[in-house]
Design an enzyme around this catalytic site. Sequence first.
Site, PDB file in Angstrom:
ATOM      1  CB  VAL A  80      -0.838  -0.132   1.459  1.00 13.97           C
ATOM      2  CG1 VAL A  80      -1.955   1.249   1.307  1.00 13.97           C
ATOM      3  CG2 VAL A  80      -1.874  -0.990   0.986  1.00 13.97           C
ATOM      4  CB  CYS A  81       1.311   4.110   0.611  1.00 20.08           C
ATOM      5  SG  CYS A  81       1.033   6.672  -0.344  1.00 20.08           S
ATOM      6  CB  THR A  82       6.170   5.109   0.107  1.00 20.37           C
ATOM      7  OG1 THR A  82       5.496   5.146   1.827  1.00 20.37           O
ATOM      8  CG2 THR A  82       5.755   6.351  -0.591  1.00 20.37           C
ATOM      9  CB  THR A  90       4.241   3.603  -5.573  1.00 19.24           C
ATOM     10  OG1 THR A  90       4.597   4.372  -3.771  1.00 19.24           O
ATOM     11  CG2 THR A  90       4.742   5.045  -5.905  1.00 19.24           C
TER      12      THR A  90
END
Length: 319
Positions: A104-106, A124
């Site tokens: 998730v995300c970074t 990302t």
Amino acid sequence: MPQRTLLFVLFDGVQSLDVTGPLEVFTGAENHTPGTYRIRTASLDGGPVRTSSGLTLVPDEALTQTPDPHTLLVPGGQGTRSPDPRLTDWLRAHGPRARRLVSVCTGSILLAAAGLLDGRRATTHWAHCDKLARDHPAVEVDPEPIYVRDGRVSTSAGVTSGIDLALALVEEDLDRDVALAVARHLVVFLRRPGNQAQFSAQLAAQTAQRAPLREVQQWITEHPAGDLTVESLAARARLSPRHFARAFREETGTTPGRYVDRVRLEHARRLLEDTSDGVEEISRASGYGTSESMRRAFLKALGTPPAEYRRRFHPASAH
């Protein structure tokens, strides 16, 4: 159906919503269909971690003590900027053993640092796509979608997109009815397709500073089938066409034509996903005029014709 073990990796500086969003989705699915998931959280030493918002999370165990899971979920957050080398080493050793890798995300930056994204397509958070591509040239970074699935590896964009990806995984593991029940409980959309852009047309472009240009931006969004020529839009802004085109680009970062194209494509995609309207009707409502014009626009922007796009992303066509 065998129970799937889900392991959430925790570390100092983790983004709390990256953890709790997907966690609520999978817990909701487990509550709906008991025995589906066994959910665990773990940090390097098993101790509490402090999230980027100041919230403290207490894991179930240490990473060194947990068995290899079916699904390994790696959240993002400020802690991915200078991660503990021990965490990267652990991911490098244990990531390949998981049946499914999710970030998730970074969190994708941690997966990439462990070599787990080499040769794969990934995404990302939009603000970190350039860095991911620059630091890890073996990764095919796609900055557009809210999530990308490449074989056993799934990566998602910023924060709430982790919920979208988790719902997609629940639908795959169980069925659409369970995913829909979870989505209703969380009061979120069930199907926000993975290839939906991280930004809507309005967010992708800058908001114009001058009120007449802002009003034109809003009018375009509300009237995709209207007369959206530069001449017509310039008249609405009470500017000459040449002055309007120059000012629009200076203040929004894109040309009027490209902004209109994006609004119309976004409108057509939404109608294909959410309605049963015919392609001809949607093409007119979205400002394309004919289905052939819309088809060319879809092929150019998405590489797929409208009918195939609907087959993939309309709920009634999902199974």
